[in-house]
Design a protein around this motif. Sequence first.
Motif, PDB file in Angstrom:
ATOM      1  N   HIS A  77      -7.289   1.687   0.325  1.00 57.32           N
ATOM      2  CA  HIS A  77      -7.044   3.103   0.589  1.00 57.32           C
ATOM      3  C   HIS A  77      -8.338   3.847   0.885  1.00 57.32           C
ATOM      4  O   HIS A  77      -8.343   4.857   1.585  1.00 57.32           O
ATOM      5  CB  HIS A  77      -6.349   3.766  -0.612  1.00 57.32           C
ATOM      6  N   ILE A 119      -6.757   0.821   7.248  1.00 58.46           N
ATOM      7  CA  ILE A 119      -5.339   1.156   7.245  1.00 58.46           C
ATOM      8  C   ILE A 119      -4.840   1.462   8.649  1.00 58.46           C
ATOM      9  O   ILE A 119      -3.804   0.962   9.085  1.00 58.46           O
ATOM     10  CB  ILE A 119      -5.096   2.382   6.334  1.00 58.46           C
ATOM     11  N   MET A 159       0.828  -1.206   0.000  1.00 57.68           N
ATOM     12  CA  MET A 159       0.000   0.000   0.000  1.00 57.68           C
ATOM     13  C   MET A 159       0.862   1.255   0.000  1.00 57.68           C
ATOM     14  O   MET A 159       0.535   2.258  -0.625  1.00 57.68           O
ATOM     15  CB  MET A 159      -0.939  -0.030   1.192  1.00 57.68           C
ATOM     16  N   PHE A 160       1.979   1.169   0.697  1.00 56.08           N
ATOM     17  CA  PHE A 160       2.920   2.281   0.654  1.00 56.08           C
ATOM     18  C   PHE A 160       3.432   2.471  -0.776  1.00 56.08           C
ATOM     19  O   PHE A 160       3.473   3.586  -1.301  1.00 56.08           O
ATOM     20  CB  PHE A 160       4.085   2.007   1.598  1.00 56.08           C
ATOM     21  N   GLY A 177       9.705  -3.633  -7.305  1.00 60.17           N
ATOM     22  CA  GLY A 177       9.733  -2.586  -6.297  1.00 60.17           C
ATOM     23  C   GLY A 177       8.665  -2.795  -5.233  1.00 60.17           C
ATOM     24  O   GLY A 177       8.914  -2.611  -4.037  1.00 60.17           O
ATOM     25  N   VAL A 194       8.438  12.823  -4.143  1.00 59.01           N
ATOM     26  CA  VAL A 194       7.320  12.120  -4.773  1.00 59.01           C
ATOM     27  C   VAL A 194       6.007  12.521  -4.131  1.00 59.01           C
ATOM     28  O   VAL A 194       5.965  13.040  -3.024  1.00 59.01           O
ATOM     29  CB  VAL A 194       7.478  10.597  -4.613  1.00 59.01           C
ATOM     30  N   LYS A 195       4.950  12.256  -4.863  1.00 57.00           N
ATOM     31  CA  LYS A 195       3.605  12.448  -4.321  1.00 57.00           C
ATOM     32  C   LYS A 195       3.492  11.630  -3.039  1.00 57.00           C
ATOM     33  O   LYS A 195       3.898  10.483  -2.999  1.00 57.00           O
ATOM     34  CB  LYS A 195       2.592  11.934  -5.347  1.00 57.00           C
ATOM     35  N   PRO A 196       2.994  12.237  -1.967  1.00 54.01           N
ATOM     36  CA  PRO A 196       2.985  11.515  -0.705  1.00 54.01           C
ATOM     37  C   PRO A 196       2.062  10.303  -0.760  1.00 54.01           C
ATOM     38  O   PRO A 196       0.939  10.401  -1.246  1.00 54.01           O
ATOM     39  CB  PRO A 196       2.447  12.553   0.278  1.00 54.01           C
ATOM     40  N   PRO A 197       2.540   9.157  -0.248  1.00 49.41           N
ATOM     41  CA  PRO A 197       1.676   7.983  -0.169  1.00 49.41           C
ATOM     42  C   PRO A 197       0.541   8.267   0.812  1.00 49.41           C
ATOM     43  O   PRO A 197       0.726   8.980   1.800  1.00 49.41           O
ATOM     44  CB  PRO A 197       2.602   6.911   0.394  1.00 49.41           C
ATOM     45  N   ALA A 198      -0.599   7.673   0.566  1.00 51.30           N
ATOM     46  CA  ALA A 198      -1.756   7.973   1.393  1.00 51.30           C
ATOM     47  C   ALA A 198      -1.747   7.213   2.708  1.00 51.30           C
ATOM     48  O   ALA A 198      -2.489   7.526   3.616  1.00 51.30           O
ATOM     49  CB  ALA A 198      -3.029   7.659   0.620  1.00 51.30           C
ATOM     50  N   ALA A 199      -0.900   6.188   2.804  1.00 56.58           N
ATOM     51  CA  ALA A 199      -0.923   5.361   4.017  1.00 56.58           C
ATOM     52  C   ALA A 199       0.476   5.148   4.529  1.00 56.58           C
ATOM     53  O   ALA A 199       1.449   5.248   3.794  1.00 56.58           O
ATOM     54  CB  ALA A 199      -1.545   4.002   3.721  1.00 56.58           C
ATOM     55  N   GLU A 200       0.563   4.860   5.782  1.00 54.77           N
ATOM     56  CA  GLU A 200       1.853   4.570   6.430  1.00 54.77           C
ATOM     57  C   GLU A 200       2.473   3.340   5.804  1.00 54.77           C
ATOM     58  O   GLU A 200       1.909   2.294   5.807  1.00 54.77           O
ATOM     59  CB  GLU A 200       1.594   4.328   7.925  1.00 54.77           C
ATOM     60  N   GLY A 220       1.435   4.319  -3.299  1.00 57.83           N
ATOM     61  CA  GLY A 220       1.354   5.774  -3.188  1.00 57.83           C
ATOM     62  C   GLY A 220       2.298   6.497  -4.139  1.00 57.83           C
ATOM     63  O   GLY A 220       2.147   7.688  -4.384  1.00 57.83           O
ATOM     64  N   PHE A 221       3.293   5.759  -4.664  1.00 52.00           N
ATOM     65  CA  PHE A 221       4.217   6.375  -5.611  1.00 52.00           C
ATOM     66  C   PHE A 221       3.579   6.395  -6.989  1.00 52.00           C
ATOM     67  O   PHE A 221       3.262   5.341  -7.538  1.00 52.00           O
ATOM     68  CB  PHE A 221       5.529   5.601  -5.669  1.00 52.00           C
ATOM     69  N   GLN A 222       3.379   7.549  -7.544  1.00 52.80           N
ATOM     70  CA  GLN A 222       2.766   7.661  -8.858  1.00 52.80           C
ATOM     71  C   GLN A 222       3.712   8.368  -9.818  1.00 52.80           C
ATOM     72  O   GLN A 222       4.735   8.898  -9.412  1.00 52.80           O
ATOM     73  CB  GLN A 222       1.447   8.443  -8.765  1.00 52.80           C
ATOM     74  N   MET A 242       9.317  -3.487  -1.228  1.00 52.64           N
ATOM     75  CA  MET A 242       8.646  -2.765  -0.142  1.00 52.64           C
ATOM     76  C   MET A 242       7.987  -3.755   0.822  1.00 52.64           C
ATOM     77  O   MET A 242       8.039  -3.599   2.044  1.00 52.64           O
ATOM     78  CB  MET A 242       7.569  -1.825  -0.701  1.00 52.64           C
ATOM     79  N   MET A 254      16.423   0.519  -6.732  1.00 50.79           N
ATOM     80  CA  MET A 254      14.998   0.846  -6.725  1.00 50.79           C
ATOM     81  C   MET A 254      14.592   1.635  -7.959  1.00 50.79           C
ATOM     82  O   MET A 254      13.420   1.761  -8.270  1.00 50.79           O
ATOM     83  CB  MET A 254      14.634   1.667  -5.487  1.00 50.79           C
ATOM     84  N   LEU A 313       6.572   2.470  -8.815  1.00 49.88           N
ATOM     85  CA  LEU A 313       7.404   1.285  -8.645  1.00 49.88           C
ATOM     86  C   LEU A 313       6.871   0.145  -9.499  1.00 49.88           C
ATOM     87  O   LEU A 313       5.669  -0.026  -9.662  1.00 49.88           O
ATOM     88  CB  LEU A 313       7.417   0.877  -7.175  1.00 49.88           C
ATOM     89  N   SER A 349      14.423  -3.282 -12.843  1.00 48.24           N
ATOM     90  CA  SER A 349      14.482  -4.537 -12.106  1.00 48.24           C
ATOM     91  C   SER A 349      15.577  -5.464 -12.606  1.00 48.24           C
ATOM     92  O   SER A 349      16.010  -6.364 -11.892  1.00 48.24           O
ATOM     93  CB  SER A 349      13.159  -5.275 -12.261  1.00 48.24           C
TER      94      SER A 349
END
Lengths: 232, 232, 232
Positions: free
Chosen positions: B92, B98, B26-27, B41, C226-232, B30-32, B45, C153, B37, C157
Amino acid sequence: MNETVFVIPLWADLLAVGLGGVQGAMFASGFQGQRRLDLLGVAIMGLLLGMGGGLIRDLMIGVPPATLQSNWYLVTASGAALVGMLLAEVLHRVNTVIVVLDAVVIGMFGAFGTSKALVLGLPAVPAIFIGVCAAVGGSILRDVIMGLPVAIMHVGSLYAVAAGVGCATVAVAASFGAPMVPAAIAGIVVTAVIRVLAVIFDLSLPEQRRLHRRKVAAETGTITIVKPPAAE
Amino acid sequence: MNETVFVIPLWADLLAVGLGGVQGAMFASGFQGQRRLDLLGVAIMGLLLGMGGGLIRDLMIGVPPATLQSNWYLVTASGAALVGMLLAEVLHRVNTVIVVLDAVVIGMFGAFGTSKALVLGLPAVPAIFIGVCAAVGGSILRDVIMGLPVAIMHVGSLYAVAAGVGCATVAVAASFGAPMVPAAIAGIVVTAVIRVLAVIFDLSLPEQRRLHRRKVAAETGTITIVKPPAAE
Amino acid sequence: MNETVFVIPLWADLLAVGLGGVQGAMFASGFQGQRRLDLLGVAIMGLLLGMGGGLIRDLMIGVPPATLQSNWYLVTASGAALVGMLLAEVLHRVNTVIVVLDAVVIGMFGAFGTSKALVLGLPAVPAIFIGVCAAVGGSILRDVIMGLPVAIMHVGSLYAVAAGVGCATVAVAASFGAPMVPAAIAGIVVTAVIRVLAVIFDLSLPEQRRLHRRKVAAETGTITIVKPPAAE
């Protein structure tokens, strides 16, 4: 672990850990404004600088980390960090204290690292290497976790060189049959003297160059990426 | 390793690893855009969040990493990451899932870390410390390898504090002679409840502050360097 | 440690360490201008790339690091780094040398990592994982300590995949009863061939994409968050 306790008396080990903890707090107090660290952040800095070097040393030697075999190390490092936080403003004004404290701490971590490695049967070259890693390892962990440029790569070589010469002193003394305690003391003195002399005589200006570079970065507000290496 | 298996049943350990793997996916989701990734990747994670904490725990205790003694851990962590990737969009939307997932996972890693350290004979203070490091270690590895600010240093203390109180619960219960399994369950519950309550009652707003800071950074496109500390 | 020495002859291990050291020096020579590394910096890069993978491997297996059990590893890695520094300009012009060198080194570290893990009794999946970590671990350490984006990363790959297929070859061959030495050689060849073919046929263009991204970053002088991930 018996030989280790024999080589490094608990009070000496805790002294190094405590001084490292104070350093961590003083480092933490340098963060102001938005990134000001809270109490836990100060304690974490104290733990990283007080215990990080010993942890890296023991992982490299391949023994269970001595700093986690007793309650005292964690209590000392975090306690010293909180005391150091209260004293930070005073200590920052006495620059001599900071320089000498820093020089003695890297000397102690280096000498203890090399001594322990030698006592546990490692050859001289890895023993010296482990001592240097113990001396600078805490600050590397600190910089990586804080997202700062790793000081040891940018501040100038003299930091690691001072640790290396001190650790080599321990190894050479031991190879001539010197008992570990005076050998370690000699190593601490050598490292601390080189480091203090380097600051006094401005050799390669490690502190100034580092502060200058960071100030520039702070003004422009950016990190400049280096020219890309041509190969992996 | 027999005592360890006795303390932490394999299914419970794999449950924590799998939930950590889902979190990792889920983390990663969040990378777009440019830094999106790929499959590997996402799996990395998942491995970092599912197995990183246990790896750090075992290195600190000084035993061979349990997560590498069986095929199941790697299969579970990477499999959970790929499942989590498929479910990411759905999950999400359910913010409660979450938050609770996150709270339970840090509770499990913390309680298992402290239990294992105690069973292997470490004193209470290091055992609690190892539990906290196991709880937050995966996210530190993740942030360092992704080049992000280490969340635990910036998100607010409550994350580590919740883990610490839960781990201390385990240690206190064990010192009163409680069997390890109920002690560990109590620790998980304490950590998870503190963490969930903190989010419900907005204590120190850890998530929001973190997201806010990162959004600001994304808009300006720069990382601002902190004021340089005056001392090493 | 006897079985280990039996599996990986010292000369082969030192060859991998030395080639890694040369790579480290060539990487270091890519830093120009203000961040140009001094002699010690070059040696540190050589140590990280020459010994980092083996260190990570042994920590994950849970044995004392082999690279610190003899004087030769440190001498070889730092010596190779200094030789590599002198040859860097010449080597950079011969791109084929760089690509093949790189492919062979990740093949060796991967095959040695998986072989050692298998000989010490670990199951196949963790053994393959440890091989991949040994193959790419040095470059991760390098990037983290240099404050660069972790190549593995972002580069694509295929790097890790090549190592993974080679390590799996070792594990499969061993599971069919093949002796370790030919199994390891097969693994090295598989990894190196995949990697070289990937570069020749431009599969996923890992080098180009990486260089391109870094060039862009160098021009703008900033790191974009990067765009912040929405979850921890």
